[in-house]
Every structure is written in structure tokens, then in C-alpha cells.
Motif scaffolding. Structure first.
Motif, mmCIF file in Angstrom:
data_model
loop_
_atom_site.group_PDB
_atom_site.id
_atom_site.type_symbol
_atom_site.label_atom_id
_atom_site.label_comp_id
_atom_site.label_asym_id
_atom_site.label_seq_id
_atom_site.Cartn_x
_atom_site.Cartn_y
_atom_site.Cartn_z
ATOM 1 N N THR A 16 39.433 54.903 27.455
ATOM 2 C CA THR A 16 38.296 53.979 27.537
ATOM 3 C C THR A 16 38.117 53.375 28.932
ATOM 4 O OG1 THR A 16 39.623 52.064 26.886
ATOM 5 C CG2 THR A 16 38.578 53.338 25.110
ATOM 6 N N GLY A 17 39.123 53.539 29.789
ATOM 7 C CA GLY A 17 39.055 52.923 31.117
ATOM 8 C C GLY A 17 39.221 51.415 31.056
ATOM 9 N N THR A 18 39.941 50.947 30.023
ATOM 10 C CA THR A 18 40.135 49.506 29.836
ATOM 11 C C THR A 18 41.452 49.065 30.463
ATOM 12 O OG1 THR A 18 38.858 49.512 27.793
ATOM 13 C CG2 THR A 18 40.336 47.647 28.147
ATOM 14 N N LEU A 19 41.342 48.107 31.358
ATOM 15 C CA LEU A 19 42.516 47.489 31.981
ATOM 16 C C LEU A 19 42.725 46.143 31.308
ATOM 17 C CD1 LEU A 19 44.667 47.396 34.249
ATOM 18 C CD2 LEU A 19 42.915 46.334 35.685
ATOM 19 N N ARG A 20 43.841 45.992 30.617
ATOM 20 C CA ARG A 20 44.157 44.734 29.934
ATOM 21 C C ARG A 20 45.119 43.942 30.801
ATOM 22 N NH1 ARG A 20 45.123 44.124 23.643
ATOM 23 N NH2 ARG A 20 42.866 44.289 23.848
ATOM 24 N N ILE A 21 44.737 42.714 31.086
ATOM 25 C CA ILE A 21 45.551 41.814 31.910
ATOM 26 C C ILE A 21 45.993 40.635 31.055
ATOM 27 C CG2 ILE A 21 45.598 40.321 33.950
ATOM 28 C CD1 ILE A 21 45.070 43.146 34.800
ATOM 29 N N ARG A 22 47.301 40.415 31.015
ATOM 30 C CA ARG A 22 47.837 39.191 30.409
ATOM 31 C C ARG A 22 48.279 38.302 31.562
ATOM 32 N NH1 ARG A 22 49.407 37.714 25.531
ATOM 33 N NH2 ARG A 22 49.393 39.859 24.772
ATOM 34 N N TYR A 23 47.618 37.168 31.668
ATOM 35 C CA TYR A 23 47.918 36.226 32.742
ATOM 36 C C TYR A 23 49.161 35.406 32.394
ATOM 37 C CZ TYR A 23 43.388 37.337 34.733
ATOM 38 O OH TYR A 23 42.323 37.997 35.295
ATOM 39 N N VAL A 24 49.776 34.843 33.398
ATOM 40 C CA VAL A 24 50.951 33.990 33.209
ATOM 41 C C VAL A 24 50.603 32.836 32.278
ATOM 42 C CG1 VAL A 24 52.543 32.442 34.422
ATOM 43 C CG2 VAL A 24 51.984 34.668 35.404
ATOM 44 N N SER A 25 49.355 32.393 32.295
ATOM 45 C CA SER A 25 48.906 31.294 31.421
ATOM 46 C C SER A 25 48.888 31.681 29.955
ATOM 47 C CB SER A 25 47.496 30.864 31.833
ATOM 48 O OG SER A 25 46.564 31.902 31.538
ATOM 49 N N GLY A 26 48.974 32.998 29.670
ATOM 50 C CA GLY A 26 48.929 33.482 28.299
ATOM 51 C C GLY A 26 47.576 34.073 27.915
ATOM 52 N N MET A 27 46.547 33.814 28.707
ATOM 53 C CA MET A 27 45.231 34.376 28.398
ATOM 54 C C MET A 27 45.238 35.889 28.649
ATOM 55 S SD MET A 27 42.529 31.454 29.645
ATOM 56 C CE MET A 27 42.747 31.797 31.360
ATOM 57 N N ASP B 284 40.272 41.974 28.859
ATOM 58 C CA ASP B 284 40.055 43.408 29.027
ATOM 59 C C ASP B 284 38.946 43.612 30.051
ATOM 60 O OD1 ASP B 284 41.931 44.160 27.163
ATOM 61 O OD2 ASP B 284 40.491 44.601 25.576
ATOM 62 N N TYR B 285 39.240 44.390 31.068
ATOM 63 C CA TYR B 285 38.257 44.766 32.075
ATOM 64 C C TYR B 285 37.828 46.195 31.760
ATOM 65 C CZ TYR B 285 39.606 40.534 34.440
ATOM 66 O OH TYR B 285 39.838 39.208 34.732
ATOM 67 N N ARG B 286 36.517 46.395 31.647
ATOM 68 C CA ARG B 286 35.947 47.656 31.146
ATOM 69 C C ARG B 286 35.577 48.628 32.270
ATOM 70 N NH1 ARG B 286 37.512 46.972 26.076
ATOM 71 N NH2 ARG B 286 36.657 45.130 25.109
ATOM 72 N N LYS B 287 35.729 49.920 31.946
ATOM 73 C CA LYS B 287 35.310 51.029 32.815
ATOM 74 C C LYS B 287 35.966 50.971 34.193
ATOM 75 C CE LYS B 287 30.998 51.639 30.365
ATOM 76 N NZ LYS B 287 29.545 51.647 30.429
ATOM 77 N N LYS C 161 38.346 41.420 39.547
ATOM 78 C CA LYS C 161 37.455 40.319 39.169
ATOM 79 C C LYS C 161 36.120 40.465 39.884
ATOM 80 C CE LYS C 161 40.577 36.594 37.928
ATOM 81 N NZ LYS C 161 40.994 35.239 38.278
ATOM 82 N N ASP C 162 35.064 40.154 39.196
ATOM 83 C CA ASP C 162 33.698 40.234 39.728
ATOM 84 C C ASP C 162 33.262 41.661 40.051
ATOM 85 O OD1 ASP C 162 33.457 37.428 39.541
ATOM 86 O OD2 ASP C 162 34.300 37.187 41.542
ATOM 87 N N GLN C 163 34.071 42.648 39.719
ATOM 88 C CA GLN C 163 33.705 44.045 39.956
ATOM 89 C C GLN C 163 33.439 44.792 38.647
ATOM 90 O OE1 GLN C 163 33.363 45.122 43.179
ATOM 91 N NE2 GLN C 163 33.942 43.049 43.749
ATOM 92 N N TYR C 164 34.065 44.335 37.565
ATOM 93 C CA TYR C 164 33.982 45.029 36.280
ATOM 94 C C TYR C 164 33.634 44.045 35.175
ATOM 95 C CZ TYR C 164 36.293 48.651 38.942
ATOM 96 O OH TYR C 164 36.592 49.574 39.895
ATOM 97 N N ASP C 165 32.932 44.542 34.166
ATOM 98 C CA ASP C 165 32.661 43.728 32.987
ATOM 99 C C ASP C 165 33.986 43.405 32.312
ATOM 100 O OD1 ASP C 165 29.921 43.843 33.366
ATOM 101 O OD2 ASP C 165 29.683 45.603 32.080
ATOM 102 N N PHE C 166 34.062 42.248 31.700
ATOM 103 C CA PHE C 166 35.308 41.855 31.053
ATOM 104 C C PHE C 166 35.020 41.107 29.759
ATOM 105 C CE2 PHE C 166 34.088 38.355 33.734
ATOM 106 C CZ PHE C 166 34.337 37.247 32.960
ATOM 107 N N GLU C 167 36.073 40.985 28.964
ATOM 108 C CA GLU C 167 35.999 40.279 27.686
ATOM 109 C C GLU C 167 37.330 39.579 27.455
ATOM 110 O OE1 GLU C 167 35.128 41.481 23.065
ATOM 111 O OE2 GLU C 167 35.931 43.019 24.408
ATOM 112 N N LYS C 168 37.267 38.324 27.048
ATOM 113 C CA LYS C 168 38.479 37.587 26.704
ATOM 114 C C LYS C 168 38.955 38.076 25.350
ATOM 115 C CE LYS C 168 40.445 32.999 26.401
ATOM 116 N NZ LYS C 168 40.206 31.571 26.444
ATOM 117 N N VAL C 169 40.239 38.425 25.259
ATOM 118 C CA VAL C 169 40.803 38.992 24.042
ATOM 119 C C VAL C 169 41.444 37.916 23.185
ATOM 120 C CG1 VAL C 169 42.481 40.646 23.126
ATOM 121 C CG2 VAL C 169 41.155 41.201 25.176
#
Length: 65
Positions: free
Chosen positions: A15-26, A29-32, A56-64
Motif C-alpha cells: 500500500t505504500g503506507t509508512l506507519r510512524i509511532r511517535y515517542v508521545s505514543g501517537m 499512517d503516511y500514504r503512498k 511531513k507535509d509531503q504525504y497524506d496522513f491519517e491518525k491511527v
């Protein structure tokens, strides 16, 4: 991969999805995101700087969570 911003990240080639888990816990998913960009992030000495510059600011994203 010690980072003060990124706790963990994974990539789904299908899917080209990059999932990032931040240190904050959030989690976001960044798409394509191209495989080459994921590989560059994986190899980057600073995950946070790479994320802020090339993701950031380059790809569409969604909070999981």
C-alpha cells in the motif's frame, strides 16, 4: 534507531503506507510513500530530521490511535 521523536516505524510495500509511532505514543499512517523514501528514512542517522524534512507535509496522513 534511537530517536527523540520516532519510537518505531514500519512500512507496507503493498500500500505504500509508512506507519510512524511517535515517542508521545501517537501513531500516524503516511500514504503512498515510495519504497525509496522508506529505505532512506531507515538508513538516515536522524529519523526525526528525516521525518520533518521528507515525510511531513509531503504525504497524506491519517491518525491511527
Amino acid at each position: 534507531m534511537p530517536s527523540s521523536v520516532v519510537a518505531h516505524f514500519s512500512y507496507d510495500e503493498e500500500t505504500g503506507t509508512l506507519r510512524i509511532r511517535y515517542v508521545s505514543g501517537m501513531v500516524y499512517d503516511y500514504r503512498k510513500v515510495p519504497l525509496e523514501v522508506y529505505r532512506a528514512m531507515r538508513d538516515a542517522p536522524s529519523k526525526g530530521i528525516f521525518l520533518n524534512t521528507f515525510i511531513k507535509d509531503q504525504y497524506d496522513f491519517e491518525k491511527v490511535e
